[in-house]
Design a protein around this motif. Structure first.
Motif, PDB file in Angstrom:
ATOM      1  N   ASN A 147       8.846  -4.025  12.178  1.00  0.00           N
ATOM      2  CA  ASN A 147       8.529  -3.976  13.608  1.00  0.00           C
ATOM      3  C   ASN A 147       9.495  -3.111  14.396  1.00  0.00           C
ATOM      4  OD1 ASN A 147       6.200  -5.587  13.641  1.00  0.00           O
ATOM      5  ND2 ASN A 147       7.487  -7.316  13.138  1.00  0.00           N
ATOM      6  N   LYS A 148      10.631  -2.802  13.780  1.00  0.00           N
ATOM      7  CA  LYS A 148      11.584  -1.922  14.466  1.00  0.00           C
ATOM      8  C   LYS A 148      11.396  -0.459  14.067  1.00  0.00           C
ATOM      9  CE  LYS A 148      15.125  -4.895  15.995  1.00  0.00           C
ATOM     10  NZ  LYS A 148      16.516  -5.325  15.960  1.00  0.00           N
ATOM     11  N   CYS A 149      10.488  -0.196  13.137  1.00  0.00           N
ATOM     12  CA  CYS A 149      10.200   1.195  12.761  1.00  0.00           C
ATOM     13  C   CYS A 149       9.386   1.874  13.863  1.00  0.00           C
ATOM     14  CB  CYS A 149       9.381   1.234  11.470  1.00  0.00           C
ATOM     15  SG  CYS A 149      10.286   0.821   9.980  1.00  0.00           S
ATOM     16  N   SER A 150       9.406   3.213  13.861  1.00  0.00           N
ATOM     17  CA  SER A 150       8.572   3.956  14.813  1.00  0.00           C
ATOM     18  C   SER A 150       7.104   3.598  14.562  1.00  0.00           C
ATOM     19  CB  SER A 150       8.766   5.462  14.615  1.00  0.00           C
ATOM     20  OG  SER A 150       8.270   5.821  13.341  1.00  0.00           O
ATOM     21  N   PRO A 151       6.248   3.743  15.590  1.00  0.00           N
ATOM     22  CA  PRO A 151       4.823   3.458  15.382  1.00  0.00           C
ATOM     23  C   PRO A 151       4.231   4.255  14.214  1.00  0.00           C
ATOM     24  CG  PRO A 151       5.287   3.721  17.724  1.00  0.00           C
ATOM     25  CD  PRO A 151       6.559   4.063  16.990  1.00  0.00           C
ATOM     26  N   ALA A 152       4.687   5.495  14.027  1.00  0.00           N
ATOM     27  CA  ALA A 152       4.133   6.323  12.945  1.00  0.00           C
ATOM     28  C   ALA A 152       4.486   5.713  11.585  1.00  0.00           C
ATOM     29  CB  ALA A 152       4.671   7.749  13.043  1.00  0.00           C
ATOM     30  N   LEU A 153       5.735   5.284  11.425  1.00  0.00           N
ATOM     31  CA  LEU A 153       6.130   4.672  10.153  1.00  0.00           C
ATOM     32  C   LEU A 153       5.386   3.350   9.941  1.00  0.00           C
ATOM     33  CD1 LEU A 153       9.989   5.348  10.055  1.00  0.00           C
ATOM     34  CD2 LEU A 153       8.292   6.185   8.428  1.00  0.00           C
ATOM     35  N   GLN A 154       5.329   2.544  11.010  1.00  0.00           N
ATOM     36  CA  GLN A 154       4.622   1.262  10.898  1.00  0.00           C
ATOM     37  C   GLN A 154       3.185   1.491  10.432  1.00  0.00           C
ATOM     38  OE1 GLN A 154       4.879  -1.735  13.941  1.00  0.00           O
ATOM     39  NE2 GLN A 154       6.752  -0.873  14.757  1.00  0.00           N
ATOM     40  N   GLN A 155       2.559   2.520  11.000  1.00  0.00           N
ATOM     41  CA  GLN A 155       1.163   2.797  10.650  1.00  0.00           C
ATOM     42  C   GLN A 155       1.041   3.089   9.157  1.00  0.00           C
ATOM     43  OE1 GLN A 155      -0.452   5.887   9.782  1.00  0.00           O
ATOM     44  NE2 GLN A 155      -2.426   4.839   9.763  1.00  0.00           N
ATOM     45  N   ARG A 156       2.004   3.882   8.616  1.00  0.00           N
ATOM     46  CA  ARG A 156       1.910   4.203   7.185  1.00  0.00           C
ATOM     47  C   ARG A 156       2.137   2.956   6.320  1.00  0.00           C
ATOM     48  NH1 ARG A 156      -1.452   6.272   6.450  1.00  0.00           N
ATOM     49  NH2 ARG A 156      -1.032   6.830   4.303  1.00  0.00           N
ATOM     50  N   PHE A 157       3.190   2.168   6.669  1.00  0.00           N
ATOM     51  CA  PHE A 157       3.488   0.995   5.829  1.00  0.00           C
ATOM     52  C   PHE A 157       2.350  -0.022   5.871  1.00  0.00           C
ATOM     53  CE2 PHE A 157       8.038   2.280   6.651  1.00  0.00           C
ATOM     54  CZ  PHE A 157       8.242   2.747   5.365  1.00  0.00           C
ATOM     55  N   ARG A 158       1.668  -0.086   7.032  1.00  0.00           N
ATOM     56  CA  ARG A 158       0.596  -1.079   7.152  1.00  0.00           C
ATOM     57  C   ARG A 158      -0.750  -0.577   6.641  1.00  0.00           C
ATOM     58  NH1 ARG A 158       3.168  -2.882  12.435  1.00  0.00           N
ATOM     59  NH2 ARG A 158       4.037  -4.890  11.852  1.00  0.00           N
ATOM     60  N   SER A 159      -0.837   0.752   6.368  1.00  0.00           N
ATOM     61  CA  SER A 159      -2.151   1.300   6.026  1.00  0.00           C
ATOM     62  C   SER A 159      -2.591   0.814   4.644  1.00  0.00           C
ATOM     63  CB  SER A 159      -2.108   2.830   6.040  1.00  0.00           C
ATOM     64  OG  SER A 159      -1.474   3.277   4.866  1.00  0.00           O
ATOM     65  N   GLU A 160      -3.883   0.788   4.462  1.00  0.00           N
ATOM     66  CA  GLU A 160      -4.452   0.333   3.186  1.00  0.00           C
ATOM     67  C   GLU A 160      -4.494   1.475   2.171  1.00  0.00           C
ATOM     68  OE1 GLU A 160      -6.819  -2.743   2.608  1.00  0.00           O
ATOM     69  OE2 GLU A 160      -5.461  -3.637   4.081  1.00  0.00           O
ATOM     70  N   ASP A 161      -4.235   2.706   2.657  1.00  0.00           N
ATOM     71  CA  ASP A 161      -4.389   3.835   1.728  1.00  0.00           C
ATOM     72  C   ASP A 161      -3.061   4.480   1.343  1.00  0.00           C
ATOM     73  OD1 ASP A 161      -3.665   5.168   4.000  1.00  0.00           O
ATOM     74  OD2 ASP A 161      -5.562   6.227   4.275  1.00  0.00           O
ATOM     75  N   ILE A 162      -1.937   3.863   1.723  1.00  0.00           N
ATOM     76  CA  ILE A 162      -0.653   4.446   1.324  1.00  0.00           C
ATOM     77  C   ILE A 162      -0.523   4.349  -0.201  1.00  0.00           C
ATOM     78  CG2 ILE A 162       0.548   2.250   1.776  1.00  0.00           C
ATOM     79  CD1 ILE A 162       3.035   3.907   2.507  1.00  0.00           C
ATOM     80  N   THR A 163      -0.059   5.453  -0.815  1.00  0.00           N
ATOM     81  CA  THR A 163       0.065   5.454  -2.283  1.00  0.00           C
ATOM     82  C   THR A 163       1.508   5.121  -2.679  1.00  0.00           C
ATOM     83  OG1 THR A 163       0.656   7.774  -2.275  1.00  0.00           O
ATOM     84  CG2 THR A 163      -1.693   7.247  -2.549  1.00  0.00           C
ATOM     85  N   GLU A 164       1.669   4.773  -3.952  1.00  0.00           N
ATOM     86  CA  GLU A 164       3.020   4.473  -4.445  1.00  0.00           C
ATOM     87  C   GLU A 164       3.919   5.700  -4.279  1.00  0.00           C
ATOM     88  OE1 GLU A 164       3.035   2.803  -8.403  1.00  0.00           O
ATOM     89  OE2 GLU A 164       5.208   3.039  -8.534  1.00  0.00           O
ATOM     90  N   GLU A 165       3.350   6.887  -4.489  1.00  0.00           N
ATOM     91  CA  GLU A 165       4.138   8.115  -4.366  1.00  0.00           C
ATOM     92  C   GLU A 165       4.586   8.320  -2.925  1.00  0.00           C
ATOM     93  OE1 GLU A 165       1.117   7.901  -5.984  1.00  0.00           O
ATOM     94  OE2 GLU A 165       2.310   7.654  -7.804  1.00  0.00           O
ATOM     95  N   GLU A 166       3.657   8.109  -1.979  1.00  0.00           N
ATOM     96  CA  GLU A 166       4.024   8.292  -0.568  1.00  0.00           C
ATOM     97  C   GLU A 166       5.122   7.296  -0.187  1.00  0.00           C
ATOM     98  OE1 GLU A 166       0.852   7.828   2.313  1.00  0.00           O
ATOM     99  OE2 GLU A 166       2.241   8.072   3.984  1.00  0.00           O
TER     100      GLU A 166
END
Ligand SMILES: NC(=O)c1ccc[n+]([C@@H]2O[C@H](COP(=O)([O-])OP(=O)(O)OC[C@H]3O[C@@H](n4cnc5c(N)ncnc54)[C@H](OP(=O)(O)O)[C@@H]3O)[C@@H](O)[C@H]2O)c1
Length: 513
Positions: A147-166
């Motif tokens: 919750n302290k990450c930037s909105p952009a980072l939060q969006q990636r960590f919460r996304s359903e399509d983030i890959t292990e590599e990303e």
């Protein structure tokens, strides 16, 4: 090859890991392995459980060493044909007072908690047997840090399509950003441990999705969890839970019954899947300070939510001792929403919904209870800007609740017609809502005195002052802690106190109305 089932716990020579092995030795039908990077420490742990009559096995395993991981995986594959339960518990944390440069802390912490645990998962997932259980011991600090990450980072960590590599790339970027002294500008929070556990929780979700896709019929369940704040070498002696208590959720996930289909790919705490809503985030932030707040959903704009909560407190506690009606909203000064809408929306929450709270909760306030309605000095100032006729009504000792409700509704109606100023109302929806709330507090205090004269309940409206929150902005003069002081004072008025009651109180002093 042994036909026994087998459970493996990393970093289990002490702390939560050892408590997990102890519980599994008692509850799991099969061999349970203490693993430790140091053979001596591992064997001491085995001996300590032997002295309790438990019979764990031992295998060396340093998760920072890929060779050690592949050797262990080969051993379990050969001896047991794979692994039934894997608990990735090994982890490290620098102490708060540690002066190691932050960039070094970041590299060292992520190496073990994220990259090495990922190596464990890469090597062991292929040998997890059908019906297997994988538990990654993460932490609520991951939720707090996310919750302290930037909105952009939060969006990636919460996304359903983030890959292990990303994810691996992002974890490496955190380390690189700390080396450049740029991690805060890049949107990262100031906690290496927190980021490592964001990585681990997110990785758990990614791998669970992959298992579901690639081995859909194998019924493997993989989850991340928080053990709670536990008295170990890592967290120190002040933590509220014993290692045995810390082991409860990891062991629960490890022993999810055969054919269970969930939880899977979740973050679990106290045996409950955490949805990580705003309420849970707040609980997590206090937990990171060692405070144990409880949580119940409550939307005061929703009467159903209010009655559900009231029924819960009535059933669980027989009523409520302290009720602080703090929820409130305000439009920003620059907000261009039409005034009529602002009036309706603001009064809906600050006056009508708070009144619903009081209607449903006052009957279950216990004898000796304290009720605090968080109003504002703006309500007092607004009162002075009302027409003399309105002022007279708001100040009168005989105004009934129904009349006050009609007056508040009249303000909204007049605002809709653009006639509120001619009708004697000032130009502030927030101010009127708080004039209403303070007046309501006085009315209800009089009711209580009359209807429950022997119950010693004290009900007041309180002002927190001008406080730096999302509502008031960063120029306000008080911290939230300072803003809470007067409200907490009213909530904790000592037993037997008879006043203040039915007053508007600011800085612990009764104010004129
Ligand atoms: N305690 C808490 O309040 C709390 C809260 C949330 C999450 N957690 C998590 O719970 C887990 C256990 O923590 P704990 O409190 O029990 O800590 P602990 O008492 O310090 O134990 C940590 C264990 O991890 C082992 N370990 C560290 N690096 C390792 C490596 N490279 N290879 C193998 N083992 C390694 C340690 O072994 P050595 O003895 O050889 O160092 C030790 O056995 C950690 O993942 C932690 O982040 C703890």
């Amino acid at each position: 090859m042994s036909t026994s089932r087998v459970a493996v716990v990393t970093g289990s020579n002490k702390g939560i890991g050892l408590a997990i092995v102890q519980a599994l030795c008692k509850q799991f039908q099969g061999d349970v392995y203490i693993t430790s990077r140091d053979i001596g420490r591992g064997q001491e742990a085995v001996a300590s459980l032997n002295s309790e009559g438990l019979k764990p096995m031992f295998h060396q395993l340093d998760i920072d060493d890929l060779n050690s991981i592949t050797t262990a995986a080969a051993f379990f594959k050969e001896k047991y044909g794979g692994v039934d339960i894997l608990i990735n518990n090994a982890g490290i944390a620098f102490k708060v007072a540690d002066t190691t440069p932050f960039a070094v802390q970041a590299e060292v912490t992520l190496k073990t908690n994220f990259f090495a645990t990922r190596d464990m998962l890469s090597q062991f997932l292929p040998i997890i047997k059908a019906g297997g259980r994988v538990v990654n011991v993460s932490s609520f600090v991951s939720v707090y840090a996310l919750n302290k990450c930037s909105p952009a980072l939060q969006q990636r960590f919460r996304s359903e399509d983030i890959t292990e590599e990303e994810l691996g790339g992002l974890m490496q970027k955190f380390i690189d950003d700390t080396r450049k002294g740029e991690h805060k500008q890049a949107g990262w929070p100031d906690t290496a441990y927190g980021v490592s556990k964001i990585g681990l929780t997110t990785l758990s979700m990614i791998l669970a999705r992959r298992l579901f896709k690639e081995r859909p019929n194998d019924g493997i369940l993989l989850n991340a969890c928080c053990p709670g704040w536990v008295r170990t070498d890592m967290a120190g002696p002040k933590a509220p839970k014993s290692p045995d208590e810390g082991a409860v959720t990891p062991v629960y996930l490890a022993l999810l019954p055969p054919r269970a289909t969930e939880p899977h790919g979740k973050f679990v705490s106290e045996k409950e899947v955490q949805t990580c809503g705003r309420g849970q985030e707040a609980v997590a932030s206090l937990a990171s300070e060692g405070l144990k707040a409880m949580f119940h959903q409550l939307d005061i704009d929703d009467l159903n939510s209010i009655t559900t909560a009231a029924a819960f407190f009535k059933e669980k506690y027989g009523g409520v001792d302290v009720l602080i009606n703090n929820a409130g909203i305000a439009f920003g000064v620059a907000d261009s929403t039409p005034f009529a809408v602002q009036a309706e929306v603001t009064l809906k929450t600050n006056f009508f919904a708070t009144r619903d709270m009081l209607t449903q909760f006052l009957p279950i306030i216990k004898a000796g209870g304290r009720v605090v309605n968080v109003s504002s000095f703006v309500g007092a100032r607004t009162l002075n800007q009302c027409s003399p006729a309105l002022q007279q009504r708001f100040r009168s000792e005989d105004i009934p609740e129904e009349e006050l409700v009609e007056l508040m509704q009249e303000f909204v109606n007049k605002a809709k017609k653009g006639e509120h100023t001619q009708a004697g109302w000032p130009d502030t929806a927030y101010g009127v809502s708080k004039t209403g709330l303070t007046t309501l507090s006085m009315i209800l205090a009089r009711h209580l005195s009359k209807e429950r004269p022997n119950d010693g309940i004290l009900l007041n409206a309180g002002c927190p002052g001008w406080v730096r929150t999302d509502m008031a902005g960063s120029n306000a003069t008080r911290s939230p802690e300072e803003g809470a002081a007067n409200l907490v004072y009213l909530a904790l008025l000592p037993p037997g106190a008879t006043e203040p009651h039915g007053k508007f109180v600011s800085d612990k002093e009764v104010q004129p109305w």
